[in-house]
Design an enzyme around this catalytic site. Structure first.
Site, PDB file in Angstrom:
ATOM      1  CB  CYS A   1      -0.966  -0.064   1.181  1.00 12.20           C
ATOM      2  SG  CYS A   1      -2.380   1.029   1.010  1.00 12.20           S
TER       3      CYS A   1
ATOM      4  CG  HIS B   1      -3.353  -3.759   3.417  1.00 10.37           C
ATOM      5  ND1 HIS B   1      -2.381  -3.092   4.125  1.00 10.37           N
ATOM      6  CD2 HIS B   1      -4.052  -2.808   2.755  1.00 10.37           C
ATOM      7  CE1 HIS B   1      -2.494  -1.782   3.917  1.00 10.37           C
ATOM      8  NE2 HIS B   1      -3.492  -1.582   3.078  1.00 10.37           N
TER       9      HIS B   1
ATOM     10  CD  GLU C   1      -0.639  -5.613   6.018  1.00  6.72           C
ATOM     11  OE1 GLU C   1      -0.512  -6.156   4.902  1.00  6.72           O
ATOM     12  OE2 GLU C   1      -0.938  -4.405   6.166  1.00  6.72           O
TER      13      GLU C   1
END
Lengths: 217, 91
Positions: free
Chosen positions: A86, A194, A196
């Site tokens: 990002c 994302h 994560e």
């Protein structure tokens, strides 16, 4: 074996990256303050999401001059793996480690939703072992994620097999549905989604695990 | 060495090939305001600066570096520069 997680003023996914890499996947991590130049002992570095330096001027434009990134350029040249997520992807393009730029979403809206993606290349360690066209779902959360590049750069990306991930339903107007790209060598990956946030089956699925595991894989 | 003072303005605009959704939204708002006939509206940035340099050539050199490396991203933006010596009376 250790992963550095860069912390800029305004980063807000640095702790999420540590939680997923270390907490979910058992990989040791170390925070790297933006003023540090010391990447000693690290095998990989993550530039996390957020709003580095308030994203003033343009997203990633000021972060690009952070001392830690001077060291990162050498780290990349010596083959170290770097993952920009990002805002981290935006920083990598401003820094020139990846081509193109991320611009305002076509809809002008900040988009926060799960996004269906397909594997566009399995050439690099990040997506090795996956089949081309394989589907994965990762959350996106950005206002400026529309990938933009010249026709020449797009051709170069295609020639280098450097388009890693594409959106299935291009949510932001990115050129060629691009969600993530690598450099030619393949040790640098930048993506807007994302991974994560997709490492725990209880919250958001586990499609992001492989991308993080590739940091030390 | 005496330094001269300069005033400058750097205009940063999106390159013509880059979509400007904010400009498009503003153009539709102009229509709602009742302002007709606008066929193009693109949004950029204006950066105003004051600086000191040995001479105009040096000032221009510094500003070109600044514009190209920091104020604008050449991948998506063009920039232009206006540079004027500042009158000494106002200094």
């Amino acid at each position: 074996m250790s992963i550095g997680v860069v912390v800029f003023p305004g980063s807000n996914c640095d702790r999420d990256v540590r939680w997923s890499a270390q907490g979910c996947l058992g990989m040791p991590t170390r925070f790297l303050w933006h003023e540090s130049r010391d990447l000693h002992g690290l095998d990989a570095v993550v530039l996390p999401g957020g709003f580095s330096y308030g994203d003033y001027l343009r997203c990633g434009a000021i972060a690009r001059f952070a001392p830690v990134l001077e060291s990162l350029v050498d780290f990349v040249a010596s083959g170290g793996r770097v993952l920009g997520i990002c805002n981290g992807f935006q920083v990598l393009t401003e820094l020139g480690l990846l081509p193109g730029a991320l611009t305002r979403n076509r809809s002008l809206h900040f988009i926060c939703e799960d996004s269906a993606l397909t594997v566009a290349s399995n050439r690099t360690p990040w997506l090795q072992g996956r089949s081309l066209g394989e589907a994965l779902t990762l959350p996106i959360a950005h206002g400026e994620g529309r990938y933009q590049c010249s026709d020449d750069t797009l051709r170069q990306l295609q020639d280098d097999d450097a388009i890693a991930l594409r959106y299935l339903n291009n949510p932001n107007g990115s050129v060629a549905d691009i969600a993530g790209i690598t450099n030619k060598f393949g040790n640098v990956l930048g993506l807007m989604p994302h991974p994560e946030r997709a490492c725990d089956p209880l919250i958001g699925g586990t499609d992001g695990r492989g991308l993080l595991q590739a940091l030390l894989g | 060495m005496t330094l001269q003072r300069f005033q400058a303005r750097v205009l940063v605009s999106l390159r013509p090939s880059v979509l400007d959704p904010a400009g498009e939204a503003t153009r539709s708002a102009a229509k709602r305001l009742g302002v007709e006939g606008i066929t193009k509206l693109r949004i950029g940035k204006a950066v105003e600066l004051e600086l000191e340099a040995a001479d105009e050539a040096e000032a221009r050199k510094q500003l070109e570096l600044l514009s190209d490396r920091l104020l604008a991203n050449p991948v998506i933006e063009d920039w232009s520069l206006e540079l004027h010596p500042q009158s000494t009376t106002s200094a």
